[in-house]
Design a protein around this motif. Sequence first.
Motif, mmCIF file in Angstrom:
data_model
loop_
_atom_site.group_PDB
_atom_site.id
_atom_site.type_symbol
_atom_site.label_atom_id
_atom_site.label_comp_id
_atom_site.label_asym_id
_atom_site.label_seq_id
_atom_site.Cartn_x
_atom_site.Cartn_y
_atom_site.Cartn_z
ATOM 1 N N ALA A 70 -4.960 -0.308 -8.449
ATOM 2 C CA ALA A 70 -4.725 1.050 -7.966
ATOM 3 C C ALA A 70 -3.991 1.914 -8.983
ATOM 4 O O ALA A 70 -4.205 3.123 -9.035
ATOM 5 N N ILE A 130 0.834 -1.206 0.000
ATOM 6 C CA ILE A 130 0.000 0.000 0.000
ATOM 7 C C ILE A 130 0.866 1.253 0.000
ATOM 8 O O ILE A 130 0.595 2.221 -0.725
ATOM 9 N N ALA A 131 1.950 1.243 0.790
ATOM 10 C CA ALA A 131 2.851 2.396 0.814
ATOM 11 C C ALA A 131 3.539 2.573 -0.538
ATOM 12 O O ALA A 131 3.768 3.708 -0.989
ATOM 13 N N TRP A 161 1.685 6.939 -6.735
ATOM 14 C CA TRP A 161 0.693 8.002 -6.918
ATOM 15 C C TRP A 161 1.337 9.388 -6.891
ATOM 16 O O TRP A 161 0.808 10.343 -7.459
ATOM 17 N N MET A 162 2.481 9.500 -6.238
ATOM 18 C CA MET A 162 3.207 10.772 -6.223
ATOM 19 C C MET A 162 4.178 10.879 -7.398
ATOM 20 O O MET A 162 4.707 11.968 -7.659
ATOM 21 N N PHE A 181 1.103 4.281 -2.844
ATOM 22 C CA PHE A 181 1.042 5.720 -2.570
ATOM 23 C C PHE A 181 2.261 6.434 -3.145
ATOM 24 O O PHE A 181 2.166 7.576 -3.622
#
Length: 303
Positions: A247, A134-135, A141-142, A138
């Motif tokens: 995701a 999950i990290a 996503w950046m 993220f």
Amino acid sequence: MTAVASESEATFAAQRQAELRRRALAPWILMLPALLIVVIFFGLPMLLMARMSFNLHIDQRLYVPGFTFEHYVNLFSNPLFTNAIWTTVQLSVLASLATVFIGYVFAMLVWLKPPRWRLLMIGLALCPLLISEIAIIFGWWMFFPKNGLLSFALLSSGLISDKISLMYTEFAAFIGLIYVTLPFCFFILLSIFDGLDKRLLEASADLGASPVTTFREVLLPLTWTGILVAFSQSFIWTIGTYATPSALGPDTLWTMGFLIQEQMLGKHNWPMASAFAAVLVIGVACVMAITRSMQSKRTAFHA
């Protein structure tokens, strides 16, 4: 005298047979705890999953006890499901091939580098394993959005004239899968390289072989087993993962993991979800069998 000798020989033979039986049973006794864990926590749930795939789904209930092949027929006749299977296999194969290639090059560099560089590179390869999936998502996503790090770096270097976004594309899902599985492939291949003698490269060069010939005739045959194991490991991981492609990829990227989640939690169709999972398990078993057969033939050829 003869009777005593015969009795002694019979006793010795019986003791010898008992010793052979103990030696034959010793490995199984040592493996018994692990076998029990595998059977209880993996074998039984798999059997229950296979049985669930034949149950009925008539109304809003999760399942109705029964026996039908309807779910498997629907699985291979519905274009939506067949396209999802093909997309999953295609994405997994391509991601696994890319992962093995990158992991092979990285492992070979670590193997050839001096010891002072080795620890640094191994620590770098360990980084993805120290972060949860999950990290990692993220982090991507950046990196991929229009205002992300990738767009800023390309714009600052002058390679592009306008901001771009790779977020929610198949390429982003592809890169995410490679990043997640790369450490496993790297350490598998590094363990194979560490078992080789570097003097083989010097001997090949002394005999007049070029670097390309040395790689093709020396390194590749000796590391072929590791390549197959790394590919199967990566394929098993990528074909079953759900979070990363869902995701990072587009809404149209329907994988088998996504459909299992949808059938299980969205449509409450447990038999259909179990059928998907059963096909997934069979597909993984087939890939493992194929890679194992290729490994045996190649090993026997070079023996």
